[in-house]
Motif scaffolding. Structure first.
Motif, PDB file in Angstrom:
ATOM      1  N   GLU A  38      91.078  60.332  28.194  1.00 23.93           N
ATOM      2  CA  GLU A  38      92.147  61.281  28.220  1.00 23.93           C
ATOM      3  C   GLU A  38      92.447  61.633  29.682  1.00 23.93           C
ATOM      4  O   GLU A  38      91.648  62.053  30.431  1.00 23.93           O
ATOM      5  N   PRO A  39      93.770  61.683  30.262  1.00 28.54           N
ATOM      6  CA  PRO A  39      94.298  61.954  31.644  1.00 28.54           C
ATOM      7  C   PRO A  39      93.890  63.346  31.689  1.00 28.54           C
ATOM      8  O   PRO A  39      94.061  64.182  30.752  1.00 28.54           O
ATOM      9  N   LEU A  40      93.807  63.950  32.680  1.00 32.89           N
ATOM     10  CA  LEU A  40      93.812  65.274  33.176  1.00 32.89           C
ATOM     11  C   LEU A  40      95.001  65.884  32.984  1.00 32.89           C
ATOM     12  O   LEU A  40      95.225  67.056  32.483  1.00 32.89           O
ATOM     13  N   ALA A  41      96.107  65.261  33.216  1.00 37.54           N
ATOM     14  CA  ALA A  41      97.487  65.790  32.911  1.00 37.54           C
ATOM     15  C   ALA A  41      97.978  65.447  31.390  1.00 37.54           C
ATOM     16  O   ALA A  41      98.689  64.475  31.119  1.00 37.54           O
ATOM     17  N   ALA A  42      97.590  66.393  30.583  1.00 34.49           N
ATOM     18  CA  ALA A  42      97.536  66.362  29.219  1.00 34.49           C
ATOM     19  C   ALA A  42      98.721  67.306  28.822  1.00 34.49           C
ATOM     20  O   ALA A  42      99.318  68.217  29.484  1.00 34.49           O
ATOM     21  N   PRO A  43      99.433  66.877  27.755  1.00 28.93           N
ATOM     22  CA  PRO A  43     100.439  67.725  27.268  1.00 28.93           C
ATOM     23  C   PRO A  43     100.294  69.141  27.080  1.00 28.93           C
ATOM     24  O   PRO A  43      99.343  69.463  26.558  1.00 28.93           O
ATOM     25  N   GLY A  44     101.319  69.944  27.702  1.00 29.74           N
ATOM     26  CA  GLY A  44     101.142  71.497  27.415  1.00 29.74           C
ATOM     27  C   GLY A  44     100.153  71.994  28.800  1.00 29.74           C
ATOM     28  O   GLY A  44     100.085  73.251  28.989  1.00 29.74           O
ATOM     29  N   ILE A  45      99.581  71.227  29.358  1.00 29.56           N
ATOM     30  CA  ILE A  45      98.447  71.842  30.486  1.00 29.56           C
ATOM     31  C   ILE A  45      99.364  72.661  31.554  1.00 29.56           C
ATOM     32  O   ILE A  45      98.780  73.490  32.040  1.00 29.56           O
ATOM     33  N   MET A  46     100.590  72.336  31.907  1.00 28.20           N
ATOM     34  CA  MET A  46     101.441  72.875  32.839  1.00 28.20           C
ATOM     35  C   MET A  46     101.474  74.568  32.284  1.00 28.20           C
ATOM     36  O   MET A  46     101.715  75.564  33.092  1.00 28.20           O
ATOM     37  N   MET A  47     101.464  75.012  31.084  1.00 23.33           N
ATOM     38  CA  MET A  47     101.321  76.125  30.580  1.00 23.33           C
ATOM     39  C   MET A  47     100.283  76.985  31.135  1.00 23.33           C
ATOM     40  O   MET A  47     100.434  78.266  31.352  1.00 23.33           O
ATOM     41  N   LYS A  48      99.333  76.470  31.742  1.00 19.46           N
ATOM     42  CA  LYS A  48      98.204  77.107  32.247  1.00 19.46           C
ATOM     43  C   LYS A  48      98.053  77.310  33.710  1.00 19.46           C
ATOM     44  O   LYS A  48      97.228  77.866  34.290  1.00 19.46           O
TER      45      LYS A  48
END
Length: 416
Positions: free
Chosen positions: A58-68
């Motif tokens: 699983e890449p670090l850039a996962a869906p929804g990660i930018m919300m954090k």
């Protein structure tokens, strides 16, 4: 004037990827020299957790990660952070990171990682049979633990994905089931997942040194030299540095977090950033650590390294120049003590290393668009050890003008 082809193949970087690549090229009959500014395994290959993490797709850039993202700036000691004074500089990289987290890019990156991991696992077994020593490897699995159902539900999609991909993962319920695999953990951890196929190096630095010794035994050369500039010529690559000037028929850049400085000299501007990882290595195994333990919600792991225990992890996207913030190591060690009450935390050695990271969590493997005699092999993030043998085989194929074992288009330097 520099004479053409002073070297046959020159590998820049003596980390685990560079040494593995040198061995693979040597096995193809090439005369290989490795240069590094510090020596064998003196950067990220020295202080990592020692994991061959072929299940980590699983890449670090996962869906929804930018919300954090706002929380990263507000919590400088969190498991994923950006130092405020580095935020503006990293903004272009973060924009690419955000785009990589979209579902279409994420799913494609997962599949690319799966393909690479399958190749790399098989390549590692070939490397171990040809040049390795099984005594350097521990096949004890990996245990992820969660404090209750909320943490577990957050991790469940990734765990299910691994199972769907054919990776053996056993889901655990209850502190008792966890204690059967790993005793001594706090009873707060009531859910878990065990991956039995996971394995580790006893000491990642010693593993790299062992492979380097094999390379030298077979006629290879490893030297401490620093390259500052490369120039593309028709029949060779010219190199400049603390050695003066020389040339090579082919150059492979495996310089980890410093690789983009060399690629830029050729006109290839690649978005490489640095995951600054922190750890503390304790001198003794004061708890009976039976497997590699991952505390996913807290962003760190515990693993056996030699006679001691290494506690480390977290991601600080802070570049190469900011001073280390060892409070990050300290907070991980305090958590480890809380989670393993019998853990002795005195006399540990702190470390910070630079893990080369691309926005989509995929490495750069391919020929330079600007110089056909230069091949890139960097940007593996925290998976350099895991993907070293497989990357080496792929690079050897490219240098030899042969078809690589897998499609390399997802890792091509020009993808950005």
């Amino acid at each position: 004037m520099t004479q053409p082809n002073t070297h046959d193949v020159l590998v820049i970087g003596a980390g685990i990827v560079g040494i593995s690549t040198a061995l693979a090229l040597q096995s193809q009959g090439r005369r290989v020299t490795v240069w590094d500014r510090k020596g064998v395994a003196q950067e990220a290959s020295k202080g990592n957790a020692g994991a061959f993490a072929f299940a980590e797709v699983e890449p670090l850039a996962a869906p929804g990660i930018m919300m954090k993202a706002p929380k990263w700036l507000l919590d400088p000691l969190g498991p994923l952070s950006v130092p405020p004074r580095y935020a503006l500089k990293i903004a272009p990289w973060m924009l690419r990171f955000w785009r990589a987290s979209w579902r279409d890019r994420y799913d494609a990156a997962v599949q690319a990682q799966v393909n690479l991991m399958n190749h790399c696992e098989a390549a590692f077994e070939r490397q171990l049979a040809q040049d390795g020593d099984p005594s350097h490897i521990r096949r004890e699995g990996q245990l992820s633990v969660y404090q209750g159902d909320t943490q577990f539900r957050s991790a469940l999609p990734a765990l299910k994905r691994r199972q769907d991909l054919g990776i053996e993962v056993t889901l655990l319920e209850g502190a008792g089931a966890i204690a059967e695999i790993q005793p001594g953990l706090s009873a707060d951890f009531t859910r878990g997942a065990f991956t039995p196929g996971w394995f580790n190096a006893n000491d990642p630095a010693l593993w790299a040194e062992h492979l380097a010794h094999r390379f030298v035994e077979k006629g290879g050369v490893v030297e401490i030299k620093s390259v500052s500039n490369l120039k593309n010529r028709d029949a060779y690559i010219e190199l400049e540095g603390d050695f003066g000037a020389t040339s090579a028929s082919h150059v492979v850049i495996c310089a980890g977090a410093w690789s983009h400085h060399l690629s830029a000299a050729l006109g290839d501007k690649l978005p490489l950033e640095t995951e600054r990882g922190y750890n503390t290595t304790l001198p003794t195994q004061s708890v009976d650590l039976r497997t590699h333990v991952t505390f996913g919600a807290h962003g760190f792991v515990m693993s056996k390294i030699g006679d001691g225990i290494r506690v480390g992890g977290a991601v600080e996207l802070g570049g190469l120049d900011l001073p280390p913030n060892y409070k990050r190591s300290e907070i991980l060690l305090k958590k480890a003590k809380a989670f393993f009450p019998d853990l002795e935390t005195n006399n540990g050695t702190q470390w910070m290393g630079f893990r080369p990271s691309m926005p989509d969590s995929l490495p750069v493997i391919g020929s330079s668009p600007k110089a056909r005699r230069v091949t890139y092999a960097f940007g593996h993030g925290h998976l350099g050890l895991t993907q070293s043998a497989g990357t080496a085989e792929l690079v050897a194929s490219l240098v030899q003008g042969e078809a690589p074992a897998i499609d390399l288009s997802p890792y091509r330097p020009s993808r950005f």
